[in-house]
Motif scaffolding. Structure first.
Motif, mmCIF file in Angstrom:
data_model
loop_
_atom_site.group_PDB
_atom_site.id
_atom_site.type_symbol
_atom_site.label_atom_id
_atom_site.label_comp_id
_atom_site.label_asym_id
_atom_site.label_seq_id
_atom_site.Cartn_x
_atom_site.Cartn_y
_atom_site.Cartn_z
ATOM 1 N N UNK A 1 -5.935 -7.119 -2.706
ATOM 2 C CA UNK A 1 -5.403 -6.268 -1.650
ATOM 3 C C UNK A 1 -6.275 -5.241 -1.073
ATOM 4 N N UNK A 2 -5.496 -5.168 0.208
ATOM 5 C CA UNK A 2 -6.299 -3.904 0.902
ATOM 6 C C UNK A 2 -5.104 -2.701 0.986
ATOM 7 N N UNK A 3 -5.537 -1.528 0.382
ATOM 8 C CA UNK A 3 -4.747 -0.379 0.127
ATOM 9 C C UNK A 3 -5.508 0.968 0.313
ATOM 10 N N UNK A 4 -4.481 1.856 0.402
ATOM 11 C CA UNK A 4 -4.912 3.279 0.876
ATOM 12 C C UNK A 4 -4.583 4.189 -0.740
ATOM 13 N N UNK A 5 -5.529 4.739 -1.012
ATOM 14 C CA UNK A 5 -5.498 5.587 -2.127
ATOM 15 C C UNK A 5 -4.584 6.814 -1.903
#
Length: 729
Positions: free
Chosen positions: A66-70
């Motif tokens: 997955x590509x995600x933002x913290x």
């Protein structure tokens, strides 16, 4: 570790390009000290955007990216042990729904440094449940900067360690490759080879392997490096084969009316088509004035020994002597007895080269002084035409009158140095060499490991070999345990004999912690030993009157031989042994093979052991016991053995299970070189291509002059022990 090329850049110290601190960290983590070693630390896989999964659609218990933002980070101490858990909550970057997912890192020092609120990264791991939430535990990750978000390339995932995580490896590799040019990494494969195979030059292949623009470029680069290793290996073996072929040997043509012809005339059976064809190939080789180097492979009981004996007699007829090297004293004695029996009165010597027969001698390390002196005298005088023995044949005391043929039984038990040491006893002339193995070798393995040997195969079993039924016995079920011992007694009552093979000799306190004297529920997880099995059978009423005996490597040589002789004469009903009976033991009345804790043995060993029964025309049965559950991975090996008796099919399965390991390993050459990209399981076509291309290069006798970079690369690719092996006469 062997060098991979000749360039000064690859041989340079890492500290010159990455600094002392970084190079020290790489050496501590992986043992790397040079640029070339680190360059060959290739990614084990890549993650690309096309593999991404929205958080809302994550499948449980599967590997996802997955590509995600913290959006949140927290840390808490572990209760049960020292350390901390670093938790990261991320929000989906691909979905407008803003689904969230938790990431858990145990002692996540690097993650704590890298992952802050607002960081965008690519995470990869297996989806699991924790406290009603989906999470990724210990995921791999790659931080995405603005450039990589706009132009997302595949992210390399390297073999990593806790103190050398993926991100740091990628950063250091990027720093190294910034100082990297095509002058640093010149090409050494011939231009025409690269062009015909459509491979990138070496410099570009390294770039594509580590940081490919698209995933397809990484796989082409991987193919190129695998081909490179195949090419260098085939070049080394091909050059060795060419040098061997240029050596001079004494031609040993057939002599009509002599020993070989008389032996054929007195055979009580017809040879199989395979035996005849292979025999013709060997006979033709022996007629040449350059030394034969041939590998003879075939199933257990396929009749390799009689083929070898016919070649031995042809050499003796032509005035030479033959030496048969066996790996154990038991097998050497077995060969001696069976060959003398096959020869009959032809084993009675006359004047060397003129009488009706020839001397046959046995020489082992345990031979008594008088027997040894007599054997050595017959060998030195030439009266003894065939010498059968173990490593004792390599002794300086053994001097041949005219050694014309070396036969090596069970090649995998000997190093090449031992084979060459015996051949060196021929003096100025080079003897012919025949190597035998009952462990079938897949064609690509033969091409890779035995590139200097021509290969002959006996596939058809002689008439009289009965079929062998193979079954797995689940020992956790008491009914099967009881039936196992009933089968042993039933076979003995029929007048037949039984092998029981155990994985160890004894159950000492140090070895196992408890003496295993009976099979009950507490036995699970323990391995049966020879001594424990003997004790257990002695205490079972149904075995009263059944003659049992033990056999293992710690027994005195004389005792071992007496036990084998007694079993062969039918004076022992059940022989309880270790794998010392794996090779060469031939008792026609043995019909049942019981292998205890069979998962402890490899596929080839199990197949060899199974081949000890069904040798006298009586149907054979092999029972493989295990305490493991049916779905345990190790039971898969037993199911493979149970499903087929095709040795070549099993050899493929064995290779797949063991992987190729060290192809130029100690058993074959004493080398420490290893193939890092080439897989003889996956890369069969590459090996075929490399062999064909090397053949074209070697066709030009002065190939080193035309390809100086290739000559230098071939010289530095292998280490000194391997180089000595390849250069031996």
């Amino acid at each position: 570790m062997a060098e991979t090329t000749q360039t000064s850049f690859e041989n340079a110290e890492l500290s010159a390009y990455l600094g002392k601190k970084n190079s020290a960290a790489l050496e501590k983590a992986f043992g790397y000290t040079t640029v070339g070693e680190f360059l060959w630390h290739f990614p084990r896989r890549y993650v690309e955007v096309g593999e991404l999964t929205p958080i809302a659609e994550l499948p449980f218990d599967e590997h996802v990216t997955v590509v995600a933002q913290v959006v949140n980070v927290s840390q808490r101490q572990m209760h049960s042990r020292r350390g901390f858990i670093f938790e990261v909550t991320v929000s989906d970057e691909l979905s407008a729904g803003g689904q969230e997912l938790k990431m858990t890192f145990f002692n996540g020092y690097q993650a704590r440094t890298d992952l802050h609120i607002g960081t965008i990264a690519m995470f990869s791991g297996k989806v699991s449940w924790y406290q009603d939430y989906l999470q990724l535990s210990q995921p791999e990750y790659a931080i995405l900067d603005e450039a990589s978000q706009a132009d997302p390339r595949p992210i390399p995932i390297y073999p990593a360690s806790a103190k050398m995580p993926n991100k740091r490896i990628r950063d250091l590799m990027g720093l190294l490759l910034e100082q990297f040019t095509d002058q640093n990494i010149p090409e050494f494969l011939p231009t025409e080879v690269l062009s015909s195979r459509h491979y990138p030059v070496r410099h570009q292949a390294f770039l594509d392997r580590h940081f490919p623009k698209e995933i397809k470029y990484a796989y082409v680069a991987r193919q190129r490096f695998a081909f490179e290793e195949a090419f260098l290996l085939q070049l080394a073996l091909g050059e060795r084969g060419r040098q061997l072929g240029a050596q001079k040997a004494i031609a040993r043509p057939p002599a009509p009316g002599r020993l070989a012809a008389k032996f054929d005339a007195q055979l009580p059976f017809r040879l199989t088509e395979d035996q005849v064809l292979v025999g013709q190939h060997i006979s033709a080789d022996l007629e040449q004035s350059h030394p034969m180097h041939r590998l003879l492979q075939g199933e257990v009981g396929s009749g390799k020994t009689i083929v070898a004996l016919r070649a031995i007699l042809q050499v003796i007829d032509a005035g030479g002597q033959a030496a048969l090297l066996a790996p154990t004293e038991v097998l050497a004695a077995q060969h001696y007895a069976s060959i003398r029996k096959m020869l009959g009165n032809l084993a009675e010597p006359g004047l060397f080269g003129e009488g009706e027969g020839t001397g046959v001698a046995l020489l082992t390390g345990s031979a008594k002084t008088a027997q040894r002196r007599e054997a050595l005298l017959g060998i030195a005088s030439g009266e003894t035409g065939l010498i059968i023995g173990t490593h004792a044949l390599l002794s300086d005391q053994v001097q041949f009158a005219e050694l014309g043929l070396v036969v090596v039984d069970e090649q995998h038990r000997f190093g090449v140095e031992q084979r060459d040491a015996l051949r060196a006893k021929a003096g100025d002339t080079v003897p012919h060499t025949l190597v035998m193995t009952a462990t079938p070798i897949p064609r690509t393995v033969a091409m890779t490991v035995f590139g200097d040997l021509e290969t002959s195969t006996i596939k058809r079993l002689p008439a009289g070999r009965a079929p062998i039924q193979t079954h797995i016995v689940p020992m956790q079920l008491s009914g099967f345990r009881d039936r196992l011992f009933s089968r042993i007694t039933e076979e003995v009552q029929k007048g037949h004999q039984v092998y029981v093979v155990c994985p160890r000799i004894s159950d000492t306190t140090a070895e196992q912690g408890v003496l295993l004297s009976t099979y009950d529920d507490s036995s699970v997880g323990q391995t049966m030993s020879v001594e424990a099995m003997q004790e257990m059978l002695a205490g079972m009423p149904e075995f009263a009157g059944i003659r049992t005996q033990t056999l293992h490597s710690q027994l005195d040589t004389t005792d071992k031989q007496e036990t084998m002789d007694s079993f062969a004469r039918g004076e022992i009903d059940v022989l309880i042994s270790t794998t010392v009976i794996e090779v060469g033991v031939d008792v026609h009345n043995a019909t049942l093979m019981v292998i205890m804790d069979a998962e402890r043995f490899g596929i080839s060993q199990l197949h060899q052991l199974r081949g000890r029964v069904g040798r006298g025309g009586l149907p054979g049965t092999c029972l493989m016991t295990t305490w493991l559950d049916a779905d345990h991975p190790s039971v898969g090996r037993l199911k493979t053995i149970e499903s087929t008796t095709d040795g070549f099919e099993l050899a493929e399965a064995d290779l797949a299970e063991r992987r190729e390991g060290n192809i130029l390993g100690v058993q074959q050459s004493g080398s420490k070189s290893s193939l890092r990209e080439l897989s003889i399981i996956k890369d069969r076509s590459l090996i075929e291509q490399a062999r064909a291309d090397v053949g074209l290069v070697l066709a030009n006798g002065k190939w080193g002059t035309h390809h100086p970079m290739l000559l230098a690369a071939a010289g530095s690719w292998i280490d000194e022990p391997t180089k000595e092996f390849l250069n031996k006469n």
